[in-house]
Design a protein around this motif. Structure first.
Motif, PDB file in Angstrom:
ATOM      1  N   THR A  83     -14.956 -14.797  25.424  1.00  0.00           N
ATOM      2  CA  THR A  83     -13.949 -15.566  24.714  1.00  0.00           C
ATOM      3  C   THR A  83     -13.497 -16.697  25.625  1.00  0.00           C
ATOM      4  O   THR A  83     -13.181 -16.469  26.793  1.00  0.00           O
ATOM      5  N   VAL A  84     -13.520 -17.907  25.077  1.00  0.00           N
ATOM      6  CA  VAL A  84     -13.166 -19.103  25.841  1.00  0.00           C
ATOM      7  C   VAL A  84     -11.895 -19.699  25.240  1.00  0.00           C
ATOM      8  O   VAL A  84     -11.795 -19.865  24.029  1.00  0.00           O
ATOM      9  N   PHE A  85     -10.933 -19.992  26.114  1.00  0.00           N
ATOM     10  CA  PHE A  85      -9.655 -20.575  25.709  1.00  0.00           C
ATOM     11  C   PHE A  85      -9.576 -21.995  26.244  1.00  0.00           C
ATOM     12  O   PHE A  85      -9.999 -22.265  27.365  1.00  0.00           O
ATOM     13  N   ALA A 100      -9.670 -20.770  30.299  1.00  0.00           N
ATOM     14  CA  ALA A 100     -10.116 -19.453  30.752  1.00  0.00           C
ATOM     15  C   ALA A 100     -11.368 -19.037  29.997  1.00  0.00           C
ATOM     16  O   ALA A 100     -11.559 -19.402  28.842  1.00  0.00           O
ATOM     17  N   VAL A 101     -12.206 -18.264  30.682  1.00  0.00           N
ATOM     18  CA  VAL A 101     -13.381 -17.639  30.082  1.00  0.00           C
ATOM     19  C   VAL A 101     -13.256 -16.152  30.406  1.00  0.00           C
ATOM     20  O   VAL A 101     -13.213 -15.762  31.575  1.00  0.00           O
ATOM     21  N   VAL A 102     -13.179 -15.325  29.366  1.00  0.00           N
ATOM     22  CA  VAL A 102     -12.933 -13.899  29.535  1.00  0.00           C
ATOM     23  C   VAL A 102     -14.067 -13.111  28.899  1.00  0.00           C
ATOM     24  O   VAL A 102     -14.475 -13.407  27.771  1.00  0.00           O
ATOM     25  N   ALA A 103     -14.576 -12.116  29.618  1.00  0.00           N
ATOM     26  CA  ALA A 103     -15.630 -11.265  29.064  1.00  0.00           C
ATOM     27  C   ALA A 103     -15.074 -10.460  27.900  1.00  0.00           C
ATOM     28  O   ALA A 103     -13.949  -9.961  27.944  1.00  0.00           O
ATOM     29  N   GLY A 104     -15.856 -10.371  26.826  1.00  0.00           N
ATOM     30  CA  GLY A 104     -15.461  -9.613  25.651  1.00  0.00           C
ATOM     31  C   GLY A 104     -14.959 -10.513  24.544  1.00  0.00           C
ATOM     32  O   GLY A 104     -14.754 -11.711  24.726  1.00  0.00           O
ATOM     33  N   GLU A 105     -14.783  -9.905  23.393  1.00  0.00           N
ATOM     34  CA  GLU A 105     -14.263 -10.647  22.242  1.00  0.00           C
ATOM     35  C   GLU A 105     -12.791 -10.324  22.105  1.00  0.00           C
ATOM     36  O   GLU A 105     -12.411  -9.170  21.961  1.00  0.00           O
ATOM     37  N   GLU A 135     -18.791 -21.154  28.749  1.00  0.00           N
ATOM     38  CA  GLU A 135     -17.918 -22.329  28.789  1.00  0.00           C
ATOM     39  C   GLU A 135     -18.608 -23.545  28.184  1.00  0.00           C
ATOM     40  O   GLU A 135     -18.005 -24.272  27.380  1.00  0.00           O
ATOM     41  N   ARG A 136     -19.878 -23.770  28.533  1.00  0.00           N
ATOM     42  CA  ARG A 136     -20.619 -24.918  27.973  1.00  0.00           C
ATOM     43  C   ARG A 136     -20.745 -24.812  26.457  1.00  0.00           C
ATOM     44  O   ARG A 136     -20.511 -25.781  25.737  1.00  0.00           O
ATOM     45  N   ARG A 137     -21.120 -23.629  25.980  1.00  0.00           N
ATOM     46  CA  ARG A 137     -21.284 -23.455  24.531  1.00  0.00           C
ATOM     47  C   ARG A 137     -19.977 -23.659  23.779  1.00  0.00           C
ATOM     48  O   ARG A 137     -19.924 -24.329  22.752  1.00  0.00           O
ATOM     49  N   ALA A 138     -18.910 -23.064  24.296  1.00  0.00           N
ATOM     50  CA  ALA A 138     -17.615 -23.196  23.621  1.00  0.00           C
ATOM     51  C   ALA A 138     -17.140 -24.639  23.657  1.00  0.00           C
ATOM     52  O   ALA A 138     -16.629 -25.145  22.646  1.00  0.00           O
ATOM     53  N   PHE A 139     -17.306 -25.308  24.790  1.00  0.00           N
ATOM     54  CA  PHE A 139     -16.884 -26.707  24.892  1.00  0.00           C
ATOM     55  C   PHE A 139     -17.572 -27.540  23.815  1.00  0.00           C
ATOM     56  O   PHE A 139     -16.933 -28.324  23.116  1.00  0.00           O
ATOM     57  N   GLN A 140     -18.886 -27.342  23.659  1.00  0.00           N
ATOM     58  CA  GLN A 140     -19.620 -28.089  22.634  1.00  0.00           C
ATOM     59  C   GLN A 140     -19.062 -27.797  21.249  1.00  0.00           C
ATOM     60  O   GLN A 140     -18.881 -28.707  20.434  1.00  0.00           O
ATOM     61  N   LEU A 141     -18.771 -26.527  20.984  1.00  0.00           N
ATOM     62  CA  LEU A 141     -18.241 -26.163  19.669  1.00  0.00           C
ATOM     63  C   LEU A 141     -16.817 -26.694  19.477  1.00  0.00           C
ATOM     64  O   LEU A 141     -16.459 -27.141  18.389  1.00  0.00           O
ATOM     65  N   PHE A 142     -16.016 -26.658  20.523  1.00  0.00           N
ATOM     66  CA  PHE A 142     -14.665 -27.215  20.417  1.00  0.00           C
ATOM     67  C   PHE A 142     -14.732 -28.697  20.062  1.00  0.00           C
ATOM     68  O   PHE A 142     -13.928 -29.202  19.285  1.00  0.00           O
TER      69      PHE A 142
END
Length: 148
Positions: A83-85, A100-105, A135-142
Motif C-alpha cells: 500500500t502506497v500513500f 509511505a510504502v507499507v507491505a500488505g493491503e 512506489e513507481r507503480r503507484a506513482f504512475q497510477l496516482f
C-alpha cells in the motif's frame, strides 16, 4: 477446560495477530482448518494436523522439503501487495509526493478526503516485488488518475 488465558501477556504483544490483516486472515484460515479435524474430545489428531499444515504451507508458498533460507529468498522475490500513500498536487503533473510504502493491503478510511490547498491525500494498493517497484507503480497510477 482450556489452559490458556484469552488476554495477551503484557510482555509479548507482538505475538498476537491482527485478524484484519492479510497475514492474520491466513493464520485464522489455518486455525479453522485445524478446528475442522478436531475430535469430539477437543483433541487434534497429529496425522491430520500434519496433513492440514503441509497443505496450508504449500498454499502460502512453502514446502516442508524446502531449505528455510532458500524459501525466504523465494518468498522475498515473489510479487506481493503493497500500500502506497501520497500527497498529490492537483495543480501540477508529476508532483505527487510519496509519503509511505507499507507491505500488505491496508484499507484507509479518511474522514476528510477532500482537497487541501490544491493537494489531495491518496492511497493505493499495488502488487510488486518490492517497495521501490510498488512506489513507481503507484506513482504512475496516482498521476494517471488525476481529477479534472
Amino acid at each position: 477446560m482450556n489452559s490458556y488465558n484469552s488476554e495477551p501477556p503484557p510482555s509479548t504483544p507482538a505475538l498476537w495477530i491482527n485478524p484484519d490483516t492479510p497475514e492474520g486472515a491466513v493464520i485464522l484460515a489455518l486455525f479453522r482448518r485445524l478446528k475442522g479435524v478436531e475430535k469430539s474430545d477437543g483433541s487434534w489428531p497429529g496425522s491430520d494436523v500434519a496433513d492440514e499444515l503441509t497443505d496450508w504451507l504449500a498454499r502460502i508458498g512453502l514446502h516442508p522439503d524446502d531449505d528455510p533460507d532458500q524459501a525466504v529468498r523465494h518468498l522475498r522475490t515473489r510479487p506481493r501487495t503493497w500500500t502506497v500513500f501520497g500527497l498529490r498536487d492537483n495543480d501540477a503533473d508529476g508532483e505527487t509526493l510519496i509519503a509511505a510504502v507499507v507491505a500488505g493491503e491496508i484499507t484507509c478510511r479518511d474522514t476528510a478526503p477532500g482537497e487541501e490547498g490544491g493537494y489531495q491525500r491518496v492511497a493505493l494498493s499495488v502488487v510488486a516485488t518490492g517497495p521501490d517497484e510498488a512506489e513507481r507503480r503507484a506513482f504512475q497510477l496516482f498521476e494517471v488518475v488525476r481529477p479534472d
